[in-house]
Scaffold this motif. Sequence first.
Motif, short mmCIF file in Angstrom:
data_model
loop_
_atom_site.label_atom_id
_atom_site.label_comp_id
_atom_site.label_asym_id
_atom_site.label_seq_id
_atom_site.Cartn_x
_atom_site.Cartn_y
_atom_site.Cartn_z
N MET A 193 0.82 -1.22 0.00
CA MET A 193 0.00 0.00 0.00
C MET A 193 0.85 1.27 0.00
O MET A 193 0.39 2.33 -0.36
N TYR A 194 2.12 1.12 0.42
CA TYR A 194 2.90 2.34 0.60
C TYR A 194 3.21 3.06 -0.71
O TYR A 194 3.36 4.28 -0.73
N PHE A 195 3.30 2.31 -1.84
CA PHE A 195 3.60 2.99 -3.10
C PHE A 195 2.45 3.89 -3.56
O PHE A 195 2.69 5.02 -4.00
N PRO A 196 1.18 3.43 -3.49
CA PRO A 196 0.09 4.36 -3.81
C PRO A 196 0.07 5.59 -2.90
O PRO A 196 -0.23 6.70 -3.36
N VAL A 197 0.39 5.39 -1.61
CA VAL A 197 0.46 6.54 -0.70
C VAL A 197 1.61 7.45 -1.10
O VAL A 197 1.50 8.68 -1.07
N PHE A 198 2.72 6.84 -1.48
CA PHE A 198 3.88 7.59 -1.96
C PHE A 198 3.48 8.51 -3.12
O PHE A 198 3.82 9.70 -3.14
N LEU A 199 2.75 7.97 -4.08
CA LEU A 199 2.31 8.76 -5.23
C LEU A 199 1.36 9.87 -4.82
O LEU A 199 1.45 11.01 -5.31
N LEU A 200 0.45 9.55 -3.91
CA LEU A 200 -0.52 10.55 -3.44
C LEU A 200 0.18 11.74 -2.80
O LEU A 200 -0.08 12.90 -3.15
N LEU A 201 1.08 11.46 -1.86
CA LEU A 201 1.76 12.54 -1.15
C LEU A 201 2.75 13.26 -2.06
O LEU A 201 3.01 14.46 -1.89
N MET A 202 3.28 12.55 -3.02
CA MET A 202 4.21 13.17 -3.97
C MET A 202 3.52 14.27 -4.76
O MET A 202 4.07 15.37 -4.91
N ILE A 203 2.32 14.02 -5.24
CA ILE A 203 1.64 15.01 -6.08
C ILE A 203 0.99 16.11 -5.24
O ILE A 203 1.01 17.28 -5.62
N THR A 204 0.42 15.77 -4.08
CA THR A 204 -0.27 16.79 -3.29
C THR A 204 0.73 17.77 -2.67
O THR A 204 0.64 18.98 -2.88
N PHE A 205 1.68 17.24 -1.92
CA PHE A 205 2.65 18.12 -1.27
C PHE A 205 3.67 18.66 -2.26
O PHE A 205 4.10 19.81 -2.15
N GLY A 206 4.06 17.83 -3.23
CA GLY A 206 5.03 18.29 -4.21
C GLY A 206 4.53 19.48 -5.02
O GLY A 206 5.27 20.43 -5.27
N SER A 207 3.26 19.44 -5.41
CA SER A 207 2.71 20.55 -6.18
C SER A 207 2.54 21.79 -5.32
O SER A 207 2.81 22.91 -5.77
N GLN A 208 2.11 21.61 -4.07
CA GLN A 208 1.96 22.76 -3.18
C GLN A 208 3.31 23.41 -2.88
O GLN A 208 3.45 24.63 -2.89
#
Length: 274
Positions: free
Chosen positions: A1-16
Amino acid sequence: MYFPVFLLLMITFGSQLSFGVFFKVIANEFGFSRALVSGIILASLIVYGISSLLSGRLTDKWGAFPVVLSGLVCGSLGYLLITTARSFLELYIYYGLGIGLCVASSYAPISATISKVFPEKKEKMLSFAFLGIPFGQLFLPPFLATLLEKFGWRMTSFSLSVLLWLFFLPILFQLWKYRKIHFRIKEKRIGKFDLIFFRNPSLWMLLITGLVISAGFHFLSIHIVPYATDLGMPLSLAALTLSFSNLGSLLGTFSAWYLVKQFGHKKSSSYSCA
Protein backbone atom coordinates in the motif's frame (compact mmCIF):
# COMPACT_ATOMS: atom_id res chain seq x y z
CA MET A 1 0.00 0.00 0.00
CA TYR A 2 2.90 2.34 0.60
CA PHE A 3 3.60 2.99 -3.10
CA PRO A 4 0.09 4.36 -3.81
CA VAL A 5 0.46 6.54 -0.70
CA PHE A 6 3.88 7.59 -1.96
CA LEU A 7 2.31 8.76 -5.23
CA LEU A 8 -0.52 10.55 -3.44
CA LEU A 9 1.76 12.54 -1.15
CA MET A 10 4.21 13.17 -3.97
CA ILE A 11 1.64 15.01 -6.08
CA THR A 12 -0.27 16.79 -3.29
CA PHE A 13 2.65 18.12 -1.27
CA GLY A 14 5.03 18.29 -4.21
CA SER A 15 2.71 20.55 -6.18
CA GLN A 16 1.96 22.76 -3.18
CA LEU A 17 5.63 23.10 -2.26
CA SER A 18 6.44 23.98 -5.88
CA PHE A 19 4.44 27.19 -5.69
CA GLY A 20 7.67 29.20 -5.85
CA VAL A 21 8.00 28.16 -9.50
CA PHE A 22 4.83 30.14 -10.28
CA PHE A 23 5.65 33.03 -7.96
CA LYS A 24 7.19 35.65 -10.25
CA VAL A 25 5.10 34.70 -13.28
CA ILE A 26 1.88 35.35 -11.35
CA ALA A 27 3.28 38.52 -9.80
CA ASN A 28 4.29 39.90 -13.19
CA GLU A 29 1.08 39.00 -15.01
CA PHE A 30 -1.27 40.43 -12.38
CA GLY A 31 1.00 43.21 -11.16
CA PHE A 32 0.89 41.87 -7.60
CA SER A 33 3.41 42.70 -4.93
CA ARG A 34 5.36 39.78 -3.53
CA ALA A 35 3.44 40.11 -0.29
CA LEU A 36 0.15 39.53 -2.13
CA VAL A 37 1.50 36.52 -3.99
CA SER A 38 2.84 35.07 -0.73
CA GLY A 39 -0.66 35.45 0.66
CA ILE A 40 -1.96 32.92 -1.87
CA ILE A 41 0.11 30.10 -0.41
CA LEU A 42 -0.58 31.41 3.09
CA ALA A 43 -4.31 31.07 2.46
CA SER A 44 -3.74 27.51 1.32
CA LEU A 45 -1.73 26.66 4.43
CA ILE A 46 -4.36 28.15 6.74
CA VAL A 47 -7.11 26.14 5.05
CA TYR A 48 -4.88 23.06 5.21
CA GLY A 49 -4.24 23.48 8.93
CA ILE A 50 -7.86 24.07 9.90
CA SER A 51 -9.41 21.47 7.61
CA SER A 52 -6.91 18.81 8.72
CA LEU A 53 -8.83 18.63 12.00
CA LEU A 54 -12.05 18.14 10.07
CA SER A 55 -10.56 15.56 7.70
CA GLY A 56 -9.31 13.51 10.64
CA ARG A 57 -12.73 13.63 12.25
CA LEU A 58 -14.48 12.63 9.03
CA THR A 59 -12.01 9.79 8.52
CA ASP A 60 -12.87 8.43 11.96
CA LYS A 61 -16.54 8.54 11.05
CA TRP A 62 -16.68 7.54 7.39
CA GLY A 63 -13.29 6.08 6.55
CA ALA A 64 -10.52 7.47 4.36
CA PHE A 65 -11.99 6.73 0.93
CA PRO A 66 -14.68 9.47 0.77
CA VAL A 67 -12.34 12.00 2.41
CA VAL A 68 -9.48 11.39 -0.03
CA LEU A 69 -11.88 11.34 -2.98
CA SER A 70 -13.33 14.70 -1.93
CA GLY A 71 -9.80 16.07 -1.63
CA LEU A 72 -9.06 14.92 -5.17
CA VAL A 73 -12.15 16.70 -6.48
CA CYS A 74 -11.28 19.90 -4.59
CA GLY A 75 -7.66 19.90 -5.73
CA SER A 76 -8.39 19.06 -9.35
CA LEU A 77 -11.14 21.67 -9.50
CA GLY A 78 -8.88 24.22 -7.82
CA TYR A 79 -6.05 23.81 -10.33
CA LEU A 80 -8.58 23.87 -13.17
CA LEU A 81 -10.27 27.07 -11.98
CA ILE A 82 -6.91 28.77 -11.46
CA THR A 83 -6.49 28.72 -15.24
CA THR A 84 -9.49 31.08 -15.49
CA ALA A 85 -8.42 33.46 -12.70
CA ARG A 86 -8.41 37.16 -13.51
CA SER A 87 -8.00 38.71 -10.05
CA PHE A 88 -6.09 38.10 -6.85
CA LEU A 89 -9.35 37.25 -5.05
CA GLU A 90 -10.02 34.41 -7.48
CA LEU A 91 -6.49 33.10 -7.01
CA TYR A 92 -6.87 33.24 -3.24
CA ILE A 93 -10.16 31.33 -3.35
CA TYR A 94 -9.25 28.75 -5.98
CA TYR A 95 -5.77 28.00 -4.68
CA GLY A 96 -6.44 28.58 -1.01
CA LEU A 97 -9.57 26.46 -0.78
CA GLY A 98 -8.93 23.93 -3.53
CA ILE A 99 -5.33 23.02 -2.83
CA GLY A 100 -5.63 23.54 0.94
CA LEU A 101 -8.52 21.07 1.15
CA CYS A 102 -6.76 18.66 -1.19
CA VAL A 103 -3.61 18.46 0.93
CA ALA A 104 -5.59 18.25 4.18
CA SER A 105 -7.63 15.38 2.77
CA SER A 106 -4.55 13.31 2.05
CA TYR A 107 -2.16 13.45 5.01
CA ALA A 108 -4.35 12.75 8.07
CA PRO A 109 -6.66 10.13 6.49
CA ILE A 110 -3.72 8.22 5.04
CA SER A 111 -1.79 8.27 8.32
CA ALA A 112 -4.83 6.96 10.18
CA THR A 113 -5.51 4.25 7.61
CA ILE A 114 -1.96 2.91 7.58
CA SER A 115 -1.90 2.85 11.38
CA LYS A 116 -5.12 0.81 11.42
CA VAL A 117 -4.34 -1.58 8.59
CA PHE A 118 -0.70 -2.22 9.57
CA PRO A 119 -0.52 -1.64 13.34
CA GLU A 120 2.58 -3.79 13.88
CA LYS A 121 4.71 -2.17 11.18
CA LYS A 122 3.13 1.25 10.87
CA GLU A 123 6.42 3.10 11.53
CA LYS A 124 8.08 1.39 8.59
CA MET A 125 5.07 1.83 6.32
CA LEU A 126 4.64 5.50 7.20
CA SER A 127 8.33 6.28 6.74
CA PHE A 128 8.51 4.74 3.29
CA ALA A 129 5.13 6.08 2.19
CA PHE A 130 5.93 9.61 3.39
CA LEU A 131 9.04 9.64 1.22
CA GLY A 132 6.57 10.85 -1.39
CA ILE A 133 6.66 14.34 0.16
CA PRO A 134 10.41 15.00 -0.28
CA PHE A 135 10.46 13.15 -3.60
CA GLY A 136 7.63 15.38 -4.77
CA GLN A 137 9.63 18.48 -3.97
CA LEU A 138 12.71 16.91 -5.52
CA PHE A 139 11.22 16.14 -8.94
CA LEU A 140 8.15 18.34 -9.42
CA PRO A 141 9.76 21.83 -9.34
CA PRO A 142 12.05 21.28 -12.36
CA PHE A 143 9.28 19.39 -14.16
CA LEU A 144 6.77 22.18 -13.59
CA ALA A 145 9.34 24.84 -14.46
CA THR A 146 9.93 23.14 -17.81
CA LEU A 147 6.19 23.01 -18.50
CA LEU A 148 5.80 26.63 -17.47
CA GLU A 149 8.57 27.83 -19.78
CA LYS A 150 7.10 25.94 -22.74
CA PHE A 151 3.34 26.28 -22.23
CA GLY A 152 2.76 29.03 -19.66
CA TRP A 153 1.58 28.86 -16.08
CA ARG A 154 -2.12 28.40 -16.87
CA MET A 155 -1.53 25.29 -18.97
CA THR A 156 0.85 24.01 -16.29
CA SER A 157 -1.90 24.42 -13.71
CA PHE A 158 -4.26 22.51 -16.00
CA SER A 159 -1.66 19.74 -16.24
CA LEU A 160 -1.60 19.50 -12.44
CA SER A 161 -5.37 19.10 -12.46
CA VAL A 162 -4.99 16.06 -14.72
CA LEU A 163 -1.98 14.66 -12.86
CA LEU A 164 -3.91 14.66 -9.60
CA TRP A 165 -6.34 12.11 -11.02
CA LEU A 166 -3.53 9.89 -12.30
CA PHE A 167 -1.68 9.94 -8.99
CA PHE A 168 -4.79 9.58 -6.82
CA LEU A 169 -6.36 6.58 -8.56
CA PRO A 170 -3.99 3.90 -7.12
CA ILE A 171 -4.62 4.93 -3.51
CA LEU A 172 -8.36 5.22 -4.09
CA PHE A 173 -8.42 1.59 -5.25
CA GLN A 174 -6.47 0.58 -2.14
CA LEU A 175 -8.70 2.55 0.22
CA TRP A 176 -11.79 0.97 -1.33
CA LYS A 177 -10.21 -2.42 -0.75
CA TYR A 178 -9.53 -1.72 2.93
CA ARG A 179 -12.75 0.17 3.67
CA LYS A 180 -14.28 -2.74 5.66
CA ILE A 181 -11.29 -2.83 8.01
CA HIS A 182 -12.09 0.72 9.08
CA PHE A 183 -15.59 -0.15 10.16
CA ARG A 184 -14.49 -3.29 12.01
CA ILE A 185 -11.98 -1.26 13.99
CA LYS A 186 -14.48 1.52 14.50
CA GLU A 187 -16.82 -0.84 16.33
CA LYS A 188 -14.07 -1.64 18.85
CA ARG A 189 -13.12 1.96 19.56
CA ILE A 190 -13.62 3.21 23.06
CA GLY A 191 -14.10 6.87 23.91
CA LYS A 192 -14.49 9.94 21.79
CA PHE A 193 -12.53 13.03 20.95
CA ASP A 194 -12.41 15.37 23.92
CA LEU A 195 -11.16 18.94 24.15
CA ILE A 196 -9.34 17.90 27.31
CA PHE A 197 -6.51 16.76 25.03
CA PHE A 198 -5.70 20.42 24.42
CA ARG A 199 -4.75 20.75 28.08
CA ASN A 200 -1.84 18.40 27.53
CA PRO A 201 1.50 20.33 27.60
CA SER A 202 3.13 17.75 25.34
CA LEU A 203 0.54 18.42 22.66
CA TRP A 204 1.20 22.15 22.76
CA MET A 205 4.94 21.56 22.63
CA LEU A 206 4.48 19.47 19.49
CA LEU A 207 2.20 22.10 17.96
CA ILE A 208 4.66 24.92 18.63
CA THR A 209 7.61 22.88 17.35
CA GLY A 210 5.71 21.97 14.21
CA LEU A 211 4.71 25.60 13.67
CA VAL A 212 8.29 26.86 13.90
CA ILE A 213 9.71 24.15 11.64
CA SER A 214 6.90 24.50 9.12
CA ALA A 215 7.23 28.29 8.97
CA GLY A 216 10.92 28.14 8.11
CA PHE A 217 10.43 25.28 5.68
CA HIS A 218 7.65 26.97 3.72
CA PHE A 219 9.40 30.34 3.70
CA LEU A 220 12.34 28.69 1.97
CA SER A 221 10.23 26.69 -0.48
CA ILE A 222 8.21 29.75 -1.53
CA HIS A 223 10.98 32.32 -1.91
CA ILE A 224 14.12 30.45 -2.95
CA VAL A 225 13.08 30.18 -6.62
CA PRO A 226 12.15 33.87 -7.05
CA TYR A 227 15.35 34.85 -5.25
CA ALA A 228 17.42 32.63 -7.54
CA THR A 229 15.82 34.18 -10.62
CA ASP A 230 16.54 37.63 -9.17
CA LEU A 231 20.20 36.62 -9.24
CA GLY A 232 19.91 35.94 -12.96
CA MET A 233 19.29 32.18 -12.99
CA PRO A 234 16.87 30.79 -15.59
CA LEU A 235 13.69 29.39 -14.08
CA SER A 236 14.57 25.77 -14.81
CA LEU A 237 17.88 26.11 -12.95
CA ALA A 238 16.28 28.09 -10.12
CA ALA A 239 13.77 25.28 -9.66
CA LEU A 240 16.66 22.88 -9.10
CA THR A 241 17.77 24.95 -6.11
CA LEU A 242 14.39 24.19 -4.55
CA SER A 243 14.81 20.52 -5.36
CA PHE A 244 18.27 20.22 -3.83
CA SER A 245 17.26 22.17 -0.75
CA ASN A 246 15.04 19.20 -0.01
CA LEU A 247 17.77 16.58 0.22
CA GLY A 248 17.93 16.92 4.01
CA SER A 249 14.22 16.27 4.26
CA LEU A 250 14.63 13.22 2.07
CA LEU A 251 17.35 11.83 4.31
CA GLY A 252 15.37 12.58 7.47
CA THR A 253 12.22 10.91 6.20
CA PHE A 254 14.13 7.87 5.00
CA SER A 255 15.88 7.41 8.36
CA ALA A 256 12.80 8.07 10.51
CA TRP A 257 11.74 4.43 10.64
CA TYR A 258 15.19 3.28 11.77
CA LEU A 259 15.44 5.96 14.45
CA VAL A 260 12.00 5.18 15.86
CA LYS A 261 12.74 1.47 15.85
CA GLN A 262 16.06 1.95 17.65
CA PHE A 263 15.30 4.77 20.08
CA GLY A 264 11.53 5.17 20.29
CA HIS A 265 9.33 8.13 19.39
CA LYS A 266 10.44 10.56 22.09
CA LYS A 267 14.19 10.22 21.60
CA SER A 268 13.83 10.22 17.82
CA SER A 269 11.87 13.47 17.94
CA SER A 270 14.48 15.01 20.24
CA TYR A 271 17.31 13.98 17.92
CA SER A 272 15.46 15.40 14.92
CA CYS A 273 14.86 18.76 16.60
CA ALA A 274 18.47 18.92 17.75
